[in-house]
Design a protein around this motif. Structure first.
Motif, PDB file in Angstrom:
ATOM      1  N   GLU A  14       3.939   2.479   7.180  1.00 14.80           N
ATOM      2  CA  GLU A  14       3.861   3.195   8.306  1.00 14.80           C
ATOM      3  C   GLU A  14       3.240   2.833   9.458  1.00 14.80           C
ATOM      4  N   GLU A  15       1.998   2.213   9.424  1.00 17.01           N
ATOM      5  CA  GLU A  15       1.401   1.473  10.226  1.00 17.01           C
ATOM      6  C   GLU A  15       1.927   0.228  10.953  1.00 17.01           C
ATOM      7  N   THR A  24      -2.855   5.119  -6.104  1.00 19.27           N
ATOM      8  CA  THR A  24      -3.570   4.384  -5.147  1.00 19.27           C
ATOM      9  C   THR A  24      -2.431   3.475  -4.585  1.00 19.27           C
ATOM     10  N   THR A  25      -1.681   2.807  -5.373  1.00 16.19           N
ATOM     11  CA  THR A  25      -0.729   1.695  -5.084  1.00 16.19           C
ATOM     12  C   THR A  25       0.191   2.435  -4.200  1.00 16.19           C
ATOM     13  N   SER A  26       1.007   3.629  -4.664  1.00 13.67           N
ATOM     14  CA  SER A  26       1.962   4.114  -3.738  1.00 13.67           C
ATOM     15  C   SER A  26       1.452   4.591  -2.518  1.00 13.67           C
ATOM     16  N   ALA A  27       0.299   5.229  -2.447  1.00 15.68           N
ATOM     17  CA  ALA A  27      -0.299   5.827  -1.163  1.00 15.68           C
ATOM     18  C   ALA A  27      -0.785   4.605  -0.342  1.00 15.68           C
ATOM     19  N   MET A  28      -1.074   3.525  -0.637  1.00 11.86           N
ATOM     20  CA  MET A  28      -1.415   2.388   0.299  1.00 11.86           C
ATOM     21  C   MET A  28      -0.411   1.888   0.740  1.00 11.86           C
ATOM     22  N   ASN A  29       0.872   1.550  -0.197  1.00 15.16           N
ATOM     23  CA  ASN A  29       2.087   1.053   0.390  1.00 15.16           C
ATOM     24  C   ASN A  29       2.759   1.717   1.339  1.00 15.16           C
ATOM     25  N   LYS A  30       2.521   3.063   1.383  1.00 17.43           N
ATOM     26  CA  LYS A  30       2.960   3.977   2.278  1.00 17.43           C
ATOM     27  C   LYS A  30       2.470   3.798   3.610  1.00 17.43           C
TER      28      LYS A  30
END
Length: 738
Positions: A353-354, A343-349
């Motif tokens: 990106e946004e 969750t942390t890594s996916a949300m950071n990315k």
């Protein structure tokens, strides 16, 4: 956009006795207080009514209590005091009602009584989809709900006659957490009534259920009431704060002893109450008397000097009730964001990106861009299987973000994780639906149904973001009409970490109004060219649908994804899209979509209809446009005996323009160059029919709703425009081939 929390529902309606719910109430040995009731005189102001409640006495026991089953304790019911509860469920309701039926219409409409009943029907039914409001009732009752039901008829000559009771029950099964939860409604239809009769009923029930229960008791109902008394009963050791609204007479308070506890009764008395509490387009809280209440936990009040003990309770202020929803910064955010979980890594990315897509570095610009990506690109899972207990998997926010999927259970968690990474000031925003409720900054009251949004500062205002609840979502600062121009309270979510331990945080809770729109913003234009052949009798249609403001907010999701707001009138979704022949489809495509107010959207459409034109006598052809001029018309509205003011959903302009081109020269008969205008307190409706040349006919309507409210006394104004819309759609036109 809302969707019902419980969506898989089974409704069965059969004769009572088939179900397994309790029918112990039939064993109750009810005896009337008097063999023959005293005569009552109906006030002359009710002479034109169909039915009138001449007397109603209601005890609303908010407490309930744990004693033996009532059928083994009580032998006789009376009108003023019942305090036993079979299973300690609250509330316990006891009601005595005496009704005068003046017409057969009144008998047909008001001789069936359904228990449990609603004391705030517009609130209770708001979450139920319009299409299911006949079959789905709120509230429902649990297994052992009805305690007794008694009825008798007083004939015009004073004779007492036993009422014929026809009982039926409705059963509702809601799969929840891996098991089926069953609720019931009990229907009592009274037979043997004639115009001029009076009906006495006395009943009691308990354990009613509805989603997000109301904390309001309205005095009015569907029928007008000549005399009314409400007793709000509570345990003496409980502390309820009660707030009067539109109440004429102050309440009296008494203390009394029940069979196993002491009570405090707060008694309200009113005369000549309006009926029509469920009238479409009404806002009962603005004009009907009611009380609201909440249980005080004795955790806020006046203290003695240098003492922690509360001397006496005080009404809750907003800050006290909202403080548990405050949120604080992390002590070490960098450490938190370095965690290696999915969750942390996916949300950071995702957030990084946004952010890279937006040149403007303000919070408002960044979160608006992220929010738009979610609205436009993320699929949506309503998590029905999760709530029904058939999906026990973990939330998996990180994986779902990578797959661009938003789960219902993740709506707020997702946004909290986004704001965490922005590390900027933001707020939770509480919204009350203005169709049923409102927020008073000066006084805390329980809201019942409410929505949570997010907001960020923008210049001297705030931008609002609503986590979407379907495949379609609202853009930044986009609201359906029921959240426009409403008071909202902002709860800070980015407070300093060092203030976490403050018992009574010094925080400003801001009260602000949401943006509003006017009739120029809320616009719909349906334009089309109709190519008509007198040889084949077929037509081909090509046109555009332009939406802005509320028409875009409420309906563009329908044209994009078939998403519908089930809490609004379904007539908004009637459009030219529905006019194709059976088995055929209207081809519709989006041409323009804007993320900025008033959110204009343009759709192109085309379809064909066979045998649209009928050939009559030699050289004469007829056709009609039923369903084409779908200007808003509330199908439930009636001006007859309208009691409450009518509130249009929003001010608007709605135009339908069709240019009909024939393959042969024609002459329009009977309606050549006709212009009809209806103008009144509701708005104005213009019908224009014009023969442009030998081959072309123009049919056009414009409906402009300019009223925020139409008084009940002018309900005929609304009816006249609705009738004109109906008449045009039913009209047949004739042309002659020349």
């Amino acid at each position: 956009m809302r969707s019902a929390l419980f969506t898989f529902i089974l409704i069965v309606s059969v004769l009572s006795g088939i179900y397994s719910q309790s029918f112990d109430y039939r064993k109750y040995n009810y005896e009337w207080k008097s063999v023959k009731p005293d005569p009552m005189v109906l006030d002359s102001i009710y002479s034109k009514e169909d039915a009138v409640i001449m007397d109603e006495k209601c005890i609303y026991n908010i407490t309930g209590n744990l004693v033996q089953n009532y059928s083994t304790v009580n032998a006789i019911g009376n009108y003023f005091y019942i305090d036993e509860s079979s299973q300690g469920k609250s509330p316990i309701v006891q009601k005595y009602v005496r009704i005068k039926f003046l017409t057969q219409k009144g008998i047909d409409k008001f001789s069936t009584f359904t228990l449990p009943e609603s004391f705030d029907p517009q609130h209770d039914m708001l979450i139920v989809p319009h299409a299911k409001r006949i079959s789905l009732r709120r509230p429902r009752g649990e297994f052992q709900c009805v305690r007794y039901f008694a009825a008798r008829i007083i004939k015009k000559d004073g004779r007492i006659k036993n009422a014929l009771l026809h009982e039926s029950t409705d059963k509702e099964i809601q799969p929840r957490d891996g098991r089926d939860i069953t609720f019931f409604s009990w229907n009592f239809q009274i037979g043997g009534l004639e115009p001029g009769d009076e009906l006495e009923i006395d009943y009691s029930y308990e354990g009613s259920y509805t989603y997000s229960p109301t904390s309001r008791l309205f005095f009015s109902g569907e029928m007008p009431k000549q005399n009314f008394q409400l007793t709000f009963r509570q345990r003496q050791k409980d502390t309820y704060f009660i707030f009067d609204h539109n109440v004429s007479n102050p309440a009296d308070t008494f203390e009394m002893a029940g069979s196993n506890m002491r009570y405090r009764d707060v008694i309200y008395k009113e005369k000549n109450l309006k009926g029509g509490i469920s009238e479409c387009g009404s806002r009962p809280a603005r004009e009907l008397p009611y009380i609201s209440f909440y249980l005080h936990n004795l955790d806020f009040g006046a203290h003695q000097a240098n003492a922690a003990v509360i001397q006496y309770p005080l009404p809750y202020p907003w800050w006290f009730k909202l403080s548990p929803f405050l949120s604080y910064q992390y002590d070490d955010l960098n450490f938190k964001l370095k965690w290696k979980d999915k969750t942390t890594s996916a949300m950071n990315k995702f957030v990084e990106e946004e952010r890279s897509k937006v040149k403007d570095t303000t919070t408002a610009a960044i979160i608006s861009g992220i929010h738009h990506t979610i609205v436009e690109s993320f699929d949506y899972d309503d998590d029905i299987n999760y709530y029904e207990g058939n999906d026990t998997k973990l939330e998996k926010l990180g994986k779902n973000v990578e797959n661009k999927l938003l789960r219902q259970i993740s709506r707020h968690h997702f946004y909290e994780q986004i704001f965490l990474r922005l590390d900027r000031e933001y707020y939770l925003s509480i919204m009350a639906d203005k169709r049923t409720n409102s927020i008073d900054p000066g006084k805390y009251e329980h809201l019942g149904l409410q929505s949570w949004m997010y907001s960020v500062p923008y210049k001297d205002q705030f931008l609002f973001f609503y986590p979407k609840a379907s495949r379609f979502g609202y853009e930044a600062n986009e609201f359906p009409f029921y959240y426009e121009n409403v008071m909202t309270v902002l709860v800070p979510q980015h407070l300093p970490a060092e203030n976490k331990s403050d018992f009574m945080p010094s925080v400003e809770f801001k009260f602000v109004r949401t943006p509003s729109s006017n009739h120029e913003d809320n616009n719909r234009q349906t334009t089309a060219i109709i190519s008509a052949s007198l040889d084949s009798l077929n037509i081909r249609i090509s046109g555009k649908l332009k939406l802005s403001g509320q028409f875009s907010t409420l309906t563009r999701g329908y044209y994009l994804y078939q998403s519908m707001d089930t809490t609004i009138n379904p007539v908004y979704y009637k459009s030219i899209k529905d006019l194709a022949d059976p088995g055929d489809q209207v081809q519709i495509s989006s041409e323009k979509l804007s993320v900025l107010f008033p959110f204009p959207a343009t759709f192109a459409f085309n379809f064909k209809k066979e045998k649209f034109i009928q050939k009559a006598e030699d050289g004469i052809y007829t056709f009609g446009f039923e369903g084409w001029f779908n200007n808003f018309k509330d199908e439930e509205f009636s001006s007859e005996n309208r009691r409450l003011d009518y509130y249009p959903d929003f001010k608007s302009e709605d135009i339908h323009r069709f240019l009909m081109q024939f393959d042969h020269p024609v002459k329009l008969l009977e309606a050549e160059n006709m212009v009809d205008t209806f103008s009144n307190s509701y708005g104005y409706y213009i019908i224009k029919i014009e023969q442009k040349d030998d081959y072309k006919l123009l049919f056009e309507t414009s409906l402009v709703v300019r009223a925020e409210m139409v008084p009940a006394s002018k309900a005929a104004d609304i009816q006249s425009i609705f009738d004109a819309i109906t008449s045009l759609n039913q009209r047949k036109f004739k042309v002659k081939k020349i």
